[in-house]
Design a protein around this motif. Sequence first.
Motif, PDB file in Angstrom:
ATOM      1  N   ASN A 146      -6.000 -24.109  13.113  1.00  0.00           N
ATOM      2  CA  ASN A 146      -4.654 -24.658  13.289  1.00  0.00           C
ATOM      3  C   ASN A 146      -4.640 -25.866  14.216  1.00  0.00           C
ATOM      4  OD1 ASN A 146      -3.546 -22.677  11.646  1.00  0.00           O
ATOM      5  ND2 ASN A 146      -3.053 -21.312  13.362  1.00  0.00           N
ATOM      6  N   GLY A 147      -5.754 -26.114  14.926  1.00  0.00           N
ATOM      7  CA  GLY A 147      -5.818 -27.256  15.827  1.00  0.00           C
ATOM      8  C   GLY A 147      -5.037 -27.088  17.104  1.00  0.00           C
ATOM      9  N   LEU A 148      -4.725 -25.839  17.480  1.00  0.00           N
ATOM     10  CA  LEU A 148      -3.859 -25.572  18.628  1.00  0.00           C
ATOM     11  C   LEU A 148      -4.630 -25.086  19.848  1.00  0.00           C
ATOM     12  CD1 LEU A 148      -1.020 -23.812  16.609  1.00  0.00           C
ATOM     13  CD2 LEU A 148      -0.976 -26.134  17.538  1.00  0.00           C
ATOM     14  N   THR A 170      -9.217 -28.763   5.242  1.00  0.00           N
ATOM     15  CA  THR A 170     -10.586 -28.402   4.912  1.00  0.00           C
ATOM     16  C   THR A 170     -10.684 -26.885   4.859  1.00  0.00           C
ATOM     17  OG1 THR A 170     -11.265 -28.308   7.230  1.00  0.00           O
ATOM     18  CG2 THR A 170     -11.438 -30.445   6.127  1.00  0.00           C
ATOM     19  N   ASP A 171     -11.885 -26.375   4.662  1.00  0.00           N
ATOM     20  CA  ASP A 171     -12.122 -24.944   4.713  1.00  0.00           C
ATOM     21  C   ASP A 171     -12.111 -24.506   6.174  1.00  0.00           C
ATOM     22  OD1 ASP A 171     -12.960 -22.353   4.502  1.00  0.00           O
ATOM     23  OD2 ASP A 171     -14.999 -22.812   3.868  1.00  0.00           O
ATOM     24  N   GLY A 172     -10.934 -24.074   6.645  1.00  0.00           N
ATOM     25  CA  GLY A 172     -10.828 -23.621   8.027  1.00  0.00           C
ATOM     26  C   GLY A 172     -10.490 -24.692   9.023  1.00  0.00           C
ATOM     27  N   GLY A 173      -9.762 -25.733   8.609  1.00  0.00           N
ATOM     28  CA  GLY A 173      -9.376 -26.781   9.545  1.00  0.00           C
ATOM     29  C   GLY A 173      -8.647 -27.913   8.866  1.00  0.00           C
ATOM     30  N   GLY A 174      -8.662 -29.071   9.512  1.00  0.00           N
ATOM     31  CA  GLY A 174      -7.963 -30.217   8.957  1.00  0.00           C
ATOM     32  C   GLY A 174      -8.409 -31.515   9.582  1.00  0.00           C
ATOM     33  N   LEU A 175      -7.984 -32.624   8.981  1.00  0.00           N
ATOM     34  CA  LEU A 175      -8.184 -33.966   9.510  1.00  0.00           C
ATOM     35  C   LEU A 175      -6.870 -34.719   9.367  1.00  0.00           C
ATOM     36  CD1 LEU A 175     -11.001 -33.314   7.654  1.00  0.00           C
ATOM     37  CD2 LEU A 175     -11.701 -35.361   8.919  1.00  0.00           C
ATOM     38  N   GLY A 176      -6.548 -35.545  10.348  1.00  0.00           N
ATOM     39  CA  GLY A 176      -5.315 -36.294  10.292  1.00  0.00           C
ATOM     40  C   GLY A 176      -5.471 -37.690  10.865  1.00  0.00           C
ATOM     41  N   ILE A 177      -4.635 -38.595  10.375  1.00  0.00           N
ATOM     42  CA  ILE A 177      -4.609 -39.973  10.861  1.00  0.00           C
ATOM     43  C   ILE A 177      -3.343 -40.176  11.678  1.00  0.00           C
ATOM     44  CG2 ILE A 177      -4.502 -42.411  10.204  1.00  0.00           C
ATOM     45  CD1 ILE A 177      -6.085 -41.699   7.716  1.00  0.00           C
ATOM     46  N   SER A 179      -0.700 -42.739  14.030  1.00  0.00           N
ATOM     47  CA  SER A 179      -0.021 -44.001  13.748  1.00  0.00           C
ATOM     48  C   SER A 179      -0.800 -45.222  14.230  1.00  0.00           C
ATOM     49  CB  SER A 179       1.382 -43.995  14.378  1.00  0.00           C
ATOM     50  OG  SER A 179       1.301 -43.747  15.766  1.00  0.00           O
ATOM     51  N   ASP A 180      -1.777 -45.020  15.130  1.00  0.00           N
ATOM     52  CA  ASP A 180      -2.615 -46.130  15.591  1.00  0.00           C
ATOM     53  C   ASP A 180      -3.882 -46.274  14.764  1.00  0.00           C
ATOM     54  OD1 ASP A 180      -3.983 -43.895  16.399  1.00  0.00           O
ATOM     55  OD2 ASP A 180      -4.060 -44.428  18.524  1.00  0.00           O
ATOM     56  N   ASN A 181      -3.916 -45.613  13.604  1.00  0.00           N
ATOM     57  CA  ASN A 181      -5.047 -45.647  12.666  1.00  0.00           C
ATOM     58  C   ASN A 181      -6.322 -45.007  13.204  1.00  0.00           C
ATOM     59  OD1 ASN A 181      -3.514 -48.559  11.767  1.00  0.00           O
ATOM     60  ND2 ASN A 181      -4.002 -47.077  10.178  1.00  0.00           N
ATOM     61  N   THR A 182      -6.168 -44.106  14.175  1.00  0.00           N
ATOM     62  CA  THR A 182      -7.294 -43.288  14.596  1.00  0.00           C
ATOM     63  C   THR A 182      -7.327 -42.022  13.744  1.00  0.00           C
ATOM     64  OG1 THR A 182      -5.960 -42.254  16.338  1.00  0.00           O
ATOM     65  CG2 THR A 182      -7.336 -44.158  16.956  1.00  0.00           C
ATOM     66  N   LEU A 183      -8.537 -41.475  13.553  1.00  0.00           N
ATOM     67  CA  LEU A 183      -8.751 -40.318  12.702  1.00  0.00           C
ATOM     68  C   LEU A 183      -9.248 -39.147  13.547  1.00  0.00           C
ATOM     69  CD1 LEU A 183      -8.991 -39.003   9.880  1.00  0.00           C
ATOM     70  CD2 LEU A 183     -11.225 -40.117   9.659  1.00  0.00           C
ATOM     71  N   TRP A 184      -8.656 -37.980  13.342  1.00  0.00           N
ATOM     72  CA  TRP A 184      -8.947 -36.809  14.157  1.00  0.00           C
ATOM     73  C   TRP A 184      -9.273 -35.621  13.256  1.00  0.00           C
ATOM     74  CZ3 TRP A 184      -8.284 -37.219  19.630  1.00  0.00           C
ATOM     75  CH2 TRP A 184      -7.784 -38.467  20.051  1.00  0.00           C
ATOM     76  N   ALA A 185     -10.111 -34.702  13.780  1.00  0.00           N
ATOM     77  CA  ALA A 185     -10.537 -33.555  12.988  1.00  0.00           C
ATOM     78  C   ALA A 185     -10.606 -32.312  13.862  1.00  0.00           C
ATOM     79  CB  ALA A 185     -11.899 -33.832  12.362  1.00  0.00           C
ATOM     80  N   TRP A 186     -10.490 -31.129  13.235  1.00  0.00           N
ATOM     81  CA  TRP A 186     -10.551 -29.872  13.990  1.00  0.00           C
ATOM     82  C   TRP A 186     -10.896 -28.722  13.038  1.00  0.00           C
ATOM     83  CZ3 TRP A 186      -6.215 -32.721  12.954  1.00  0.00           C
ATOM     84  CH2 TRP A 186      -5.251 -32.145  12.126  1.00  0.00           C
ATOM     85  N   SER A 203     -11.514 -26.258  18.126  1.00  0.00           N
ATOM     86  CA  SER A 203     -10.205 -25.629  17.936  1.00  0.00           C
ATOM     87  C   SER A 203      -9.048 -26.558  18.286  1.00  0.00           C
ATOM     88  CB  SER A 203     -10.103 -24.346  18.772  1.00  0.00           C
ATOM     89  OG  SER A 203     -10.215 -24.636  20.149  1.00  0.00           O
ATOM     90  N   SER A 204      -9.338 -27.783  18.644  1.00  0.00           N
ATOM     91  CA  SER A 204      -8.302 -28.788  18.880  1.00  0.00           C
ATOM     92  C   SER A 204      -8.816 -30.126  18.356  1.00  0.00           C
ATOM     93  CB  SER A 204      -7.932 -28.876  20.363  1.00  0.00           C
ATOM     94  OG  SER A 204      -9.062 -29.163  21.147  1.00  0.00           O
ATOM     95  N   PRO A 205      -7.940 -31.065  18.051  1.00  0.00           N
ATOM     96  CA  PRO A 205      -8.366 -32.319  17.435  1.00  0.00           C
ATOM     97  C   PRO A 205      -9.343 -33.117  18.297  1.00  0.00           C
ATOM     98  CG  PRO A 205      -6.011 -32.010  17.148  1.00  0.00           C
ATOM     99  CD  PRO A 205      -6.469 -30.946  18.099  1.00  0.00           C
ATOM    100  N   VAL A 206     -10.411 -33.619  17.660  1.00  0.00           N
ATOM    101  CA  VAL A 206     -11.363 -34.536  18.291  1.00  0.00           C
ATOM    102  C   VAL A 206     -11.388 -35.813  17.463  1.00  0.00           C
ATOM    103  CG1 VAL A 206     -12.808 -32.821  19.422  1.00  0.00           C
ATOM    104  CG2 VAL A 206     -13.251 -33.395  17.038  1.00  0.00           C
ATOM    105  N   GLN A 207     -11.553 -36.937  18.134  1.00  0.00           N
ATOM    106  CA  GLN A 207     -11.477 -38.214  17.427  1.00  0.00           C
ATOM    107  C   GLN A 207     -12.783 -38.540  16.718  1.00  0.00           C
ATOM    108  OE1 GLN A 207     -10.099 -41.534  19.770  1.00  0.00           O
ATOM    109  NE2 GLN A 207     -10.324 -42.991  18.089  1.00  0.00           N
ATOM    110  N   ILE A 208     -12.656 -39.014  15.497  1.00  0.00           N
ATOM    111  CA  ILE A 208     -13.783 -39.551  14.737  1.00  0.00           C
ATOM    112  C   ILE A 208     -13.895 -41.036  15.067  1.00  0.00           C
ATOM    113  CG2 ILE A 208     -14.585 -40.066  12.396  1.00  0.00           C
ATOM    114  CD1 ILE A 208     -13.216 -37.451  11.531  1.00  0.00           C
ATOM    115  N   PRO A 209     -15.093 -41.544  15.302  1.00  0.00           N
ATOM    116  CA  PRO A 209     -15.221 -42.956  15.698  1.00  0.00           C
ATOM    117  C   PRO A 209     -14.518 -43.909  14.738  1.00  0.00           C
ATOM    118  CG  PRO A 209     -17.307 -41.814  15.978  1.00  0.00           C
ATOM    119  CD  PRO A 209     -16.390 -40.846  15.289  1.00  0.00           C
TER     120      PRO A 209
END
Length: 253
Positions: A146-148, A170-177, A179-186, A203-209
């Motif tokens: 849940n990214g919480l 994803t299988d057991g998580g998610g990725l989101g963009i 508004s500043d065009n950064t991409l995050w995953a968890w 278990s919480s969002p981390v930034q993808i380069p």
Amino acid sequence: VSSPVQIEGSSWCKIDFGFVSAGVRNDNTLWIWGNNLYGQLAQLDRNHRSSPVQVPGSDWCDVVVGKETSQTTVFALKTDNTLWSWGSNFDGEMGINDLTHLAHSSPVQIPGASWCKMASGVDSHFAIRTDGSLWAWGAGNLYGGNGLNNTDLVSSPTQLPGTWIGMTVTDGGGLGIQSDNTLWAWGNNAQGHLAQSDIVHRSSPVQIPGTTWCKVAGTERAIAALKTDGTLWTWGANFAGQLGVNNRANKSS
């Protein structure tokens, strides 16, 4: 069936599928068919259907189907930006703050207003409001999908930090963009699909380069994303060459 067969009806504009298939037509009617073990066809019964039946209402604008197997949950948006769910509710996946009723065979409104986008996975489900806030609910699973920042079951929408413009599950998580065009995953990272150069779950969002991401899509554990310069990037599971990079090695970045 090894060649295309037309589904009855016309003027379809939005579709999604799993153990249940669903589509919205241009007249804002919602039609659904397939497995109905938990009432996920919203017909007030548990009878399976092999052709489209209409979900009550004529003000639907979008629909997504959870990626569970038979315990499917369906989510749909109305034109007034209200969000509705039905089907399986074993782990609070309907997002209605109810763990007493394990299934609903007709639409129930999820609390809140101004919803505009949805994404539904196996254990975790997400929606974005018009103000860019991202909300999550569901089982959370062992990976904190849940990214919480926990692995708790959450039965009503709970906000993640940030302002978001799009996401995928994803299988057991998610990725989101954001508004500043950064991409995050968890969440689950078994195939490196969080793009952190490792296979450690988060278990919480981390930034993808990178700071120029504009769109992301995923299967269970393979991810593809576009940058604003039109370049296409892939990572994660690659056992069948699904990353399109001329080999079958998983990629964690």
